[in-house]
Design an enzyme around this catalytic site. Structure first.
Site, PDB file in Angstrom:
ATOM      1  N   LYS A 121       0.814  -1.216   0.000  1.00 38.50           N
ATOM      2  CA  LYS A 121       0.000   0.000   0.000  1.00 38.50           C
ATOM      3  C   LYS A 121       0.843   1.259   0.000  1.00 38.50           C
ATOM      4  CE  LYS A 121      -4.433  -1.679   1.491  1.00 38.50           C
ATOM      5  NZ  LYS A 121      -5.462  -1.782   2.509  1.00 38.50           N
ATOM      6  N   LYS A 207      -5.501 -10.201  -6.208  1.00 40.93           N
ATOM      7  CA  LYS A 207      -6.691 -10.591  -5.429  1.00 40.93           C
ATOM      8  C   LYS A 207      -7.859  -9.652  -5.740  1.00 40.93           C
ATOM      9  CE  LYS A 207      -6.065  -7.936  -1.244  1.00 40.93           C
ATOM     10  NZ  LYS A 207      -5.886  -7.761   0.144  1.00 40.93           N
ATOM     11  N   LYS A 210     -11.428  -4.168  -3.075  1.00 43.09           N
ATOM     12  CA  LYS A 210     -12.218  -2.938  -3.166  1.00 43.09           C
ATOM     13  C   LYS A 210     -11.416  -1.807  -3.782  1.00 43.09           C
ATOM     14  CE  LYS A 210     -13.259  -3.927   1.354  1.00 43.09           C
ATOM     15  NZ  LYS A 210     -13.793  -3.863   2.694  1.00 43.09           N
TER      16      LYS A 210
HETATM   17  P1  TYM Z   1     -10.714  -6.096   4.458  1.00 39.56           P
HETATM   18  O1  TYM Z   1     -11.723  -5.052   4.757  1.00 39.56           O
HETATM   19  O2  TYM Z   1      -9.759  -5.834   3.346  1.00 39.56           O
HETATM   20  O3  TYM Z   1     -11.423  -7.469   4.150  1.00 39.56           O
HETATM   21  C1  TYM Z   1     -12.394  -8.054   5.012  1.00 39.56           C
HETATM   22  C2  TYM Z   1     -12.243  -9.571   5.002  1.00 39.56           C
HETATM   23  O4  TYM Z   1     -12.360 -10.083   3.669  1.00 39.56           O
HETATM   24  C3  TYM Z   1     -11.225 -10.907   3.357  1.00 39.56           C
HETATM   25  N1  TYM Z   1     -10.894 -10.732   1.923  1.00 39.56           N
HETATM   26  C4  TYM Z   1     -10.731 -11.732   1.058  1.00 39.56           C
HETATM   27  N2  TYM Z   1     -10.806 -13.079   1.200  1.00 39.56           N
HETATM   28  C5  TYM Z   1     -10.611 -13.833   0.092  1.00 39.56           C
HETATM   29  N3  TYM Z   1     -10.336 -13.316  -1.147  1.00 39.56           N
HETATM   30  C6  TYM Z   1     -10.242 -11.994  -1.338  1.00 39.56           C
HETATM   31  N4  TYM Z   1      -9.995 -11.487  -2.551  1.00 39.56           N
HETATM   32  C7  TYM Z   1     -10.443 -11.119  -0.202  1.00 39.56           C
HETATM   33  N5  TYM Z   1     -10.434  -9.761  -0.038  1.00 39.56           N
HETATM   34  C8  TYM Z   1     -10.709  -9.543   1.279  1.00 39.56           C
HETATM   35  C9  TYM Z   1     -10.102 -10.374   4.250  1.00 39.56           C
HETATM   36  O5  TYM Z   1      -9.109 -11.345   4.451  1.00 39.56           O
HETATM   37  C10 TYM Z   1     -10.858 -10.033   5.514  1.00 39.56           C
HETATM   38  O6  TYM Z   1     -11.015 -11.174   6.332  1.00 39.56           O
HETATM   39  N6  TYM Z   1      -7.349  -5.335   8.086  1.00 39.56           N
HETATM   40  C11 TYM Z   1      -8.608  -5.975   7.773  1.00 39.56           C
HETATM   41  C12 TYM Z   1      -9.752  -5.515   8.673  1.00 39.56           C
HETATM   42  C13 TYM Z   1      -9.471  -5.719  10.115  1.00 39.56           C
HETATM   43  C14 TYM Z   1      -9.497  -6.957  10.828  1.00 39.56           C
HETATM   44  C15 TYM Z   1      -9.188  -6.608  12.176  1.00 39.56           C
HETATM   45  C16 TYM Z   1      -9.741  -8.290  10.474  1.00 39.56           C
HETATM   46  C17 TYM Z   1      -9.181  -4.725  11.002  1.00 39.56           C
HETATM   47  N7  TYM Z   1      -8.999  -5.257  12.247  1.00 39.56           N
HETATM   48  C18 TYM Z   1      -9.120  -7.575  13.164  1.00 39.56           C
HETATM   49  C19 TYM Z   1      -9.664  -9.259  11.475  1.00 39.56           C
HETATM   50  C20 TYM Z   1      -9.361  -8.897  12.799  1.00 39.56           C
HETATM   51  C21 TYM Z   1      -9.002  -5.598   6.350  1.00 39.56           C
HETATM   52  O7  TYM Z   1      -8.605  -4.593   5.832  1.00 39.56           O
HETATM   53  O8  TYM Z   1      -9.905  -6.469   5.779  1.00 39.56           O
END
Ligand code: TYM
Length: 345
Positions: A121, A207, A210
């Site tokens: 990022k 991947k 968003k």
């Molecule tokens: P975020 O918002 O990017 O994504 C939310 C969840 O979706 C999963 N994910 C995917 N899984 C499979 N294939 C994909 N292409 C894909 N894109 C997203 C992510 O693995 C995630 O589980 N940092 C985290 C948010 C967060 C969090 C936490 C998660 C903040 N604090 C504490 C767990 C525990 C994030 O940006 O996820």
């Protein structure tokens, strides 16, 4: 069992989020209701300010994501159902930010420097990236350690962040607690076997995300039938027929992704999909995949649109969820202050 996970309220909920994480959130909520465990799911709005954003959009997205999660089956406290999960946004639970500061004394620069998401990022311009983007994984550690999480359902891309959370917990326990009375529980990531990493529809090596500027790269859970049809029709594939067994997909990233999507949505194995479609080309497979996606996503979409109409109801869910989360957070936060020798009254 204490199950904790989060999602950033930036843009739409897409199929990667759904298959990689949210579907597991809902499944674990059902299990927890039986075993007496507790589920906390949250909108990571504090994480979202680590990158440039428009405040009015963030507020909108937070409510939209709340509606999307409830539409997917999260049974939120204050939502009129059984209230099997606590759903809230971080901004209403200041203990997340508070614990992050306390953990900043334990997290090491070297650990953060190794985070692949930070490197991706920040890119070449790490000097211009926000401090929040750099310390983002410490906030993520605080998110789960605050509640003594035992299980964290996430997609594959969050594995490294969860390993860091374990490292922070371990070091803190070693430095400031005793083996008999550790301050933090070491959380375990729960990553789905087949759909841990859903790829972009336009590029089988990236991947689904968003932040991809092309909306054609992802299926949003809010896409209508025509949009899904158009996106799958345009999805990158290849000219060969599908093989009859999984091994035949090797080296065919886009085909692997589309077959994986079908398997995950239908709840069957990749081999079972290939048993049906082996020998057939994408001219046959793509319409079948679109049909399946439309069938599965339509009910979610209908619920989502209805929920969006009732903003006070969404705000009630977040407010009531946050009140419960604040209560659950207090003991660990107090223990952390005490362990560090910080005097408070
Ligand atoms: P975020 O918002 O990017 O994504 C939310 C969840 O979706 C999963 N994910 C995917 N899984 C499979 N294939 C994909 N292409 C894909 N894109 C997203 C992510 O693995 C995630 O589980 N940092 C985290 C948010 C967060 C969090 C936490 C998660 C903040 N604090 C504490 C767990 C525990 C994030 O940006 O996820």
């Amino acid at each position: 069992m204490r199950i904790v996970s989060g999602i950033q309220p930036t843009g739409n909920l897409h199929l990667g989020n759904y298959l990689g994480a949210i579907r597991n959130w809902v499944a674990m909520q059902e299990d927890a209701a039986v075993t007496g465990g507790q589920c906390l799911y949250f909108l990571a709005d504090l994480h979202a300010i680590s990158q440039p954003h428009v405040p009015a959009e963030l507020a909108n997205n937070t409510r939209e994501m709340t509606a999307a999660l409830v539409a997917c089956g999260v049974d939120a406290v204050g939502g009129g159902g059984l209230g099997r999960a606590i759903l809230f946004n971080q901004a209403q639970v200041p203990q997340h930010a508070e614990l992050q500061w306390l953990l900043n004394g334990t997290a090491r620069m070297g650990w953060l420097n190794r985070m692949t998401q930070w490197k991706d990022k920040a890119g070449k311009n790490s000097e211009g990236a926000s401090v929040a983007l750099y310390t983002y994984p410490v906030l993520q550690a605080a998110d789960v350690l605050l509640y003594q999480a035992t299980h964290v359902p996430v997609g594959e891309d969050q594995k490294q962040h969860l390993e860091l959370a374990r490292d922070i917990a371990q070091k803190f326990n070693n430095d400031f607690a005793t083996p008999e009375n550790p301050t933090f529980t070491l959380p375990k990531p729960i990553i789905p076997g087949e759909a841990a990493r859903i790829m972009s529809l336009r590029d089988g090596s990236a991947k689904m995300s968003k932040s991809d500027p092309s909306d054609m790269s992802r299926i949003n859970l809010t896409d209508d039938a025509d949009t899904i049809l158009a996106k799958i029709k345009k999805a990158k594939s290849d000219a060969d027929a599908l093989p009859s067994e999984k091994a035949g997909l090797e080296g065919r990233a886009e085909a692997t992704n589309l077959v994986g999507l079908y398997a995950a949505m239908a709840g069957i194995t990749v081999d079972a999909v290939l048993a049906d479609f082996g020998g057939k080309g994408f001219g046959t497979f793509k319409p079948a995949l679109s049909e399946l996606l439309v069938e599965k996503l339509e009910p979610i979409n209908t619920r989502f649109v209805a929920l969006l109409q009732d903003r006070p109801a969404l705000d009630t869910i977040l407010r009531e969820g946050a009140a419960r989360a604040r209560q659950l957070a207090t003991p660990t936060l107090n223990a952390t202050y005490d362990a560090l020798g910080l005097v408070r009254g």
